[in-house]
Design an enzyme around this catalytic site. Structure first.
Site, PDB file in Angstrom:
ATOM      1  N   GLY A  53       0.802  -1.214   0.000  1.00 40.94           N
ATOM      2  CA  GLY A  53       0.000   0.000   0.000  1.00 40.94           C
ATOM      3  C   GLY A  53       0.837   1.267   0.000  1.00 40.94           C
ATOM      4  O   GLY A  53       0.294   2.361   0.039  1.00 40.94           O
ATOM      5  N   CYS A  54       2.141   1.114  -0.039  1.00 44.60           N
ATOM      6  CA  CYS A  54       3.043   2.267  -0.087  1.00 44.60           C
ATOM      7  C   CYS A  54       3.590   2.388  -1.507  1.00 44.60           C
ATOM      8  O   CYS A  54       3.865   1.381  -2.150  1.00 44.60           O
ATOM      9  CB  CYS A  54       4.198   2.096   0.889  1.00 44.60           C
ATOM     10  SG  CYS A  54       3.686   1.998   2.603  1.00 44.60           S
TER      11      CYS A  54
END
Length: 140
Positions: A53-54
């Site tokens: 998710g980064c």
């Protein structure tokens, strides 16, 4: 504001950031805080420890000792390493109960960084926080 006590290093960070009013000054300080992260072992930079998710690669590990948690993190991006360092000085050494009560957004607000963090970095920080919560639920 949370009732969780402020660790000494977090108090130091808060004092430093409150000295500066402009984003330019705070961003330089944030980059200096990137150097505060503990060295992250290269063998721990694996998919198992990667935070999904980064936008950039972020790794996170955790262990619990005597009822308190200790997290270690790293990222390819220096600015994100600074944010991680500030997050970790706030959460390392507190219990799961204290961590559950902590308002991380409030922490970054106190530092004067909440409005300056881009939406993609904010999403990345939220992914890190979700990963922290998941690691805390895993069997020790």
């Amino acid at each position: 504001m949370t009732s969780v006590s402020l660790p000494a290093q977090a108090q130091q960070a808060l004092s430093e950031f409150q000295q500066y009013k402009s984003w330019e000054q705070r961003s330089r300080l944030l980059l200096r805080w990137a150097e505060h992260l503990e060295p992250f072992p290269s063998e721990a930079q694996c998919e198992t420890n990667r935070v999904l998710g980064c936008e950039t690669k972020v790794w996170l590990t955790a262990h619990q000792c005597k009822g308190v948690w200790h997290f270690q993190a790293s990222s390819e991006a220096r600015l994100l390493r600074g944010l991680l360092a500030l997050l970790l000085v706030r959460i390392n050494g507190i219990s799961a109960t204290e961590l559950a009560q902590l308002d991380v957004q409030d922490w970054f607000q106190q530092l004067g960084l909440a409005h300056q963090i881009s939406s993609s970095r904010n999403n990345g920080l939220n992914a890190v926080i979700q990963r922290i919560q998941k690691l805390m639920q895993a069997p020790v």
